[in-house]
Design a protein around this motif. Sequence first.
Motif, PDB file in Angstrom:
ATOM      1  N   GLN A 112      18.724   3.602   0.019  1.00 52.65           N
ATOM      2  CA  GLN A 112      17.297   3.329  -0.169  1.00 52.65           C
ATOM      3  C   GLN A 112      16.571   3.172   1.164  1.00 52.65           C
ATOM      4  OE1 GLN A 112      16.374   0.563  -3.596  1.00 52.65           O
ATOM      5  NE2 GLN A 112      18.567   0.178  -3.441  1.00 52.65           N
ATOM      6  N   ASN A 113      17.299   2.755   2.182  1.00 54.07           N
ATOM      7  CA  ASN A 113      16.665   2.539   3.479  1.00 54.07           C
ATOM      8  C   ASN A 113      16.327   3.840   4.188  1.00 54.07           C
ATOM      9  OD1 ASN A 113      15.796   0.116   4.518  1.00 54.07           O
ATOM     10  ND2 ASN A 113      17.334   0.070   6.126  1.00 54.07           N
ATOM     11  N   TYR A 114      16.872   4.967   3.697  1.00 54.41           N
ATOM     12  CA  TYR A 114      16.642   6.259   4.336  1.00 54.41           C
ATOM     13  C   TYR A 114      15.653   7.125   3.566  1.00 54.41           C
ATOM     14  CZ  TYR A 114      20.738   4.921   7.042  1.00 54.41           C
ATOM     15  OH  TYR A 114      21.601   4.249   7.859  1.00 54.41           O
ATOM     16  N   ARG A 115      15.170   6.637   2.455  1.00 53.97           N
ATOM     17  CA  ARG A 115      14.220   7.421   1.653  1.00 53.97           C
ATOM     18  C   ARG A 115      12.914   7.628   2.421  1.00 53.97           C
ATOM     19  NH1 ARG A 115      13.062   4.574  -3.832  1.00 53.97           N
ATOM     20  NH2 ARG A 115      12.031   6.575  -4.260  1.00 53.97           N
ATOM     21  N   ALA A 116      12.365   8.833   2.336  1.00 49.59           N
ATOM     22  CA  ALA A 116      11.049   9.072   2.925  1.00 49.59           C
ATOM     23  C   ALA A 116      10.054   8.163   2.215  1.00 49.59           C
ATOM     24  CB  ALA A 116      10.657  10.537   2.755  1.00 49.59           C
ATOM     25  N   ILE A 117       9.066   7.684   2.948  1.00 52.06           N
ATOM     26  CA  ILE A 117       8.127   6.726   2.362  1.00 52.06           C
ATOM     27  C   ILE A 117       6.677   7.165   2.601  1.00 52.06           C
ATOM     28  CG2 ILE A 117       8.168   5.293   4.455  1.00 52.06           C
ATOM     29  CD1 ILE A 117       7.872   2.842   2.577  1.00 52.06           C
ATOM     30  N   PRO A 118       5.841   7.116   1.565  1.00 53.07           N
ATOM     31  CA  PRO A 118       4.437   7.497   1.730  1.00 53.07           C
ATOM     32  C   PRO A 118       3.713   6.566   2.702  1.00 53.07           C
ATOM     33  CG  PRO A 118       5.053   7.489  -0.592  1.00 53.07           C
ATOM     34  CD  PRO A 118       6.171   6.823   0.156  1.00 53.07           C
ATOM     35  N   GLY A 119       2.873   7.132   3.539  1.00 51.01           N
ATOM     36  CA  GLY A 119       2.103   6.330   4.475  1.00 51.01           C
ATOM     37  C   GLY A 119       1.243   5.296   3.772  1.00 51.01           C
ATOM     38  N   SER A 120       0.804   5.618   2.555  1.00 50.70           N
ATOM     39  CA  SER A 120      -0.027   4.683   1.795  1.00 50.70           C
ATOM     40  C   SER A 120       0.713   3.391   1.489  1.00 50.70           C
ATOM     41  CB  SER A 120      -0.497   5.334   0.489  1.00 50.70           C
ATOM     42  OG  SER A 120       0.620   5.738  -0.296  1.00 50.70           O
ATOM     43  N   LEU A 121       2.019   3.483   1.226  1.00 49.64           N
ATOM     44  CA  LEU A 121       2.805   2.281   0.945  1.00 49.64           C
ATOM     45  C   LEU A 121       2.965   1.435   2.204  1.00 49.64           C
ATOM     46  CD1 LEU A 121       5.680   3.433  -1.471  1.00 49.64           C
ATOM     47  CD2 LEU A 121       3.469   2.400  -2.009  1.00 49.64           C
ATOM     48  N   VAL A 122       3.129   2.096   3.340  1.00 46.06           N
ATOM     49  CA  VAL A 122       3.257   1.367   4.601  1.00 46.06           C
ATOM     50  C   VAL A 122       1.963   0.611   4.895  1.00 46.06           C
ATOM     51  CG1 VAL A 122       3.642   1.561   7.079  1.00 46.06           C
ATOM     52  CG2 VAL A 122       4.929   3.017   5.511  1.00 46.06           C
ATOM     53  N   ALA A 123       0.831   1.259   4.679  1.00 45.39           N
ATOM     54  CA  ALA A 123      -0.467   0.620   4.909  1.00 45.39           C
ATOM     55  C   ALA A 123      -0.648  -0.586   3.998  1.00 45.39           C
ATOM     56  CB  ALA A 123      -1.595   1.624   4.688  1.00 45.39           C
ATOM     57  N   THR A 124      -0.304  -0.425   2.721  1.00 37.89           N
ATOM     58  CA  THR A 124      -0.428  -1.520   1.760  1.00 37.89           C
ATOM     59  C   THR A 124       0.458  -2.692   2.150  1.00 37.89           C
ATOM     60  OG1 THR A 124      -0.971  -0.034  -0.078  1.00 37.89           O
ATOM     61  CG2 THR A 124      -0.092  -2.193  -0.652  1.00 37.89           C
ATOM     62  N   ALA A 125       1.701  -2.391   2.566  1.00 37.09           N
ATOM     63  CA  ALA A 125       2.629  -3.449   2.969  1.00 37.09           C
ATOM     64  C   ALA A 125       2.094  -4.197   4.190  1.00 37.09           C
ATOM     65  CB  ALA A 125       3.998  -2.853   3.271  1.00 37.09           C
ATOM     66  N   MET A 126       1.526  -3.482   5.147  1.00 35.69           N
ATOM     67  CA  MET A 126       1.006  -4.117   6.356  1.00 35.69           C
ATOM     68  C   MET A 126      -0.125  -5.097   6.025  1.00 35.69           C
ATOM     69  SD  MET A 126       1.053  -0.854   8.984  1.00 35.69           S
ATOM     70  CE  MET A 126       0.569  -1.768  10.468  1.00 35.69           C
ATOM     71  N   ILE A 127      -0.987  -4.710   5.107  1.00 39.52           N
ATOM     72  CA  ILE A 127      -2.087  -5.589   4.713  1.00 39.52           C
ATOM     73  C   ILE A 127      -1.551  -6.817   3.992  1.00 39.52           C
ATOM     74  CG2 ILE A 127      -4.145  -5.801   3.262  1.00 39.52           C
ATOM     75  CD1 ILE A 127      -4.581  -2.771   3.712  1.00 39.52           C
ATOM     76  N   ARG A 128      -0.624  -6.596   3.074  1.00 32.00           N
ATOM     77  CA  ARG A 128      -0.051  -7.709   2.315  1.00 32.00           C
ATOM     78  C   ARG A 128       0.667  -8.689   3.249  1.00 32.00           C
ATOM     79  NH1 ARG A 128       0.649  -7.608  -3.033  1.00 32.00           N
ATOM     80  NH2 ARG A 128       0.615  -5.336  -3.112  1.00 32.00           N
ATOM     81  N   ILE A 129       1.400  -8.155   4.221  1.00 35.95           N
ATOM     82  CA  ILE A 129       2.103  -8.985   5.209  1.00 35.95           C
ATOM     83  C   ILE A 129       1.104  -9.831   5.999  1.00 35.95           C
ATOM     84  CG2 ILE A 129       3.378  -8.898   7.390  1.00 35.95           C
ATOM     85  CD1 ILE A 129       4.843  -6.403   6.174  1.00 35.95           C
ATOM     86  N   ALA A 130       0.019  -9.209   6.441  1.00 36.65           N
ATOM     87  CA  ALA A 130      -0.988  -9.927   7.227  1.00 36.65           C
ATOM     88  C   ALA A 130      -1.621 -11.052   6.427  1.00 36.65           C
ATOM     89  CB  ALA A 130      -2.056  -8.952   7.712  1.00 36.65           C
ATOM     90  N   LEU A 131      -1.891 -10.821   5.157  1.00 37.04           N
ATOM     91  CA  LEU A 131      -2.542 -11.827   4.323  1.00 37.04           C
ATOM     92  C   LEU A 131      -1.655 -13.045   4.072  1.00 37.04           C
ATOM     93  CD1 LEU A 131      -4.321  -9.510   1.711  1.00 37.04           C
ATOM     94  CD2 LEU A 131      -5.392 -10.812   3.568  1.00 37.04           C
ATOM     95  N   GLN A 132      -0.342 -12.883   4.253  1.00 33.74           N
ATOM     96  CA  GLN A 132       0.580 -14.010   4.061  1.00 33.74           C
ATOM     97  C   GLN A 132       0.545 -14.972   5.248  1.00 33.74           C
ATOM     98  OE1 GLN A 132       4.362 -12.125   3.349  1.00 33.74           O
ATOM     99  NE2 GLN A 132       3.905 -11.693   1.202  1.00 33.74           N
ATOM    100  N   GLU A 133       0.144 -14.474   6.416  1.00 30.11           N
ATOM    101  CA  GLU A 133      -0.013 -15.295   7.621  1.00 30.11           C
ATOM    102  C   GLU A 133       1.235 -16.117   7.939  1.00 30.11           C
ATOM    103  OE1 GLU A 133      -3.598 -17.554   6.902  1.00 30.11           O
ATOM    104  OE2 GLU A 133      -4.857 -15.917   7.636  1.00 30.11           O
ATOM    105  N   GLN A 134       2.371 -15.462   8.005  1.00 32.24           N
ATOM    106  CA  GLN A 134       3.626 -16.139   8.344  1.00 32.24           C
ATOM    107  C   GLN A 134       3.846 -16.110   9.853  1.00 32.24           C
ATOM    108  OE1 GLN A 134       6.476 -13.929   5.942  1.00 32.24           O
ATOM    109  NE2 GLN A 134       6.528 -15.608   4.470  1.00 32.24           N
ATOM    110  N   LYS A 135       4.079 -17.273  10.436  1.00 33.89           N
ATOM    111  CA  LYS A 135       4.320 -17.340  11.869  1.00 33.89           C
ATOM    112  C   LYS A 135       5.739 -16.901  12.212  1.00 33.89           C
ATOM    113  CE  LYS A 135       0.915 -20.878  13.023  1.00 33.89           C
ATOM    114  NZ  LYS A 135       0.666 -22.198  13.689  1.00 33.89           N
ATOM    115  N   GLY A 136       5.951 -16.554  13.477  1.00 32.09           N
ATOM    116  CA  GLY A 136       7.260 -16.116  13.923  1.00 32.09           C
ATOM    117  C   GLY A 136       7.343 -14.609  14.044  1.00 32.09           C
ATOM    118  N   ILE A 137       8.547 -14.130  14.317  1.00 30.73           N
ATOM    119  CA  ILE A 137       8.790 -12.694  14.468  1.00 30.73           C
ATOM    120  C   ILE A 137       9.516 -12.181  13.226  1.00 30.73           C
ATOM    121  CG2 ILE A 137       9.986 -10.930  15.821  1.00 30.73           C
ATOM    122  CD1 ILE A 137       9.666 -12.822  18.243  1.00 30.73           C
ATOM    123  N   HIS A 138       8.966 -11.134  12.621  1.00 36.10           N
ATOM    124  CA  HIS A 138       9.517 -10.614  11.377  1.00 36.10           C
ATOM    125  C   HIS A 138       9.690  -9.097  11.468  1.00 36.10           C
ATOM    126  CE1 HIS A 138       8.535 -14.519   9.446  1.00 36.10           C
ATOM    127  NE2 HIS A 138       7.464 -14.464  10.238  1.00 36.10           N
TER     128      HIS A 138
END
Length: 216
Positions: free
Chosen positions: A171-197
């Motif tokens: 599953q880690n090698y599957r091609a991934i749509p850019g739209s999913l990456v964009a959505t994940a980045m926004i969701r990650i930012a909204l969580q506001e978790q400190k540290g390095i992830h």
Amino acid sequence: MVGQQLVTGLLEQKPYTEVVILVRESLEFTHPKLKQVVVNWDELEKYESAFHQADDLFCCLGTTIKKAGSQAAFRKVDLEYPVTAAKIAERHGIKQFIGISSMGADAKSRVFYSRTKGQFEEEIKKTGIPSVHFVRPSLLIGDRKEHRTGEKMGEILLGLLDPLLKLGKGQNYRAIPGSLVATAMIRIALQEQKGIHIYSNQKIREIAEAEPLSQK
């Protein structure tokens, strides 16, 4: 490819009252919350005011050695420009950095591409930004402005293998749509978790597909 979809998604989020994008040339796209700043990336320090009062810095910069023309030019786009932007943002009190890296990023890798991506991550970690997030996608698929023959061939191959890659570690090698990456980045930012992830290709997909991204 990811950047365009990221900007569209951010504009739909109420927590973001203004979205400032740094571009080489103006885009034919307007929105009440969008501010475009045309920059010369080799002289980014001259545009420091664009980072004033920013909370989050998203980085979608990336190219190919073929398009860049040399390894040195590639490093400028994928390493030097993002690091310079992060350092400027840190001086202005940035809270979060969310950037696209790559699967296999490793500063000690013998592979130039993976090594550069790993160095990019290491340099960003040194900035002292409170919240740092690196998404490491596999091959990105979707509509691009430019034609990339090698990536298109890879997209076709991974598309044929996708049924098998859905199992286990594949599953880690599957091609991934850019739209999913964009959505994940926004969701990650909204969580506001400190540290390095760091987020693997599969984790990116899980975050993006968890539920529809609300316009809250």
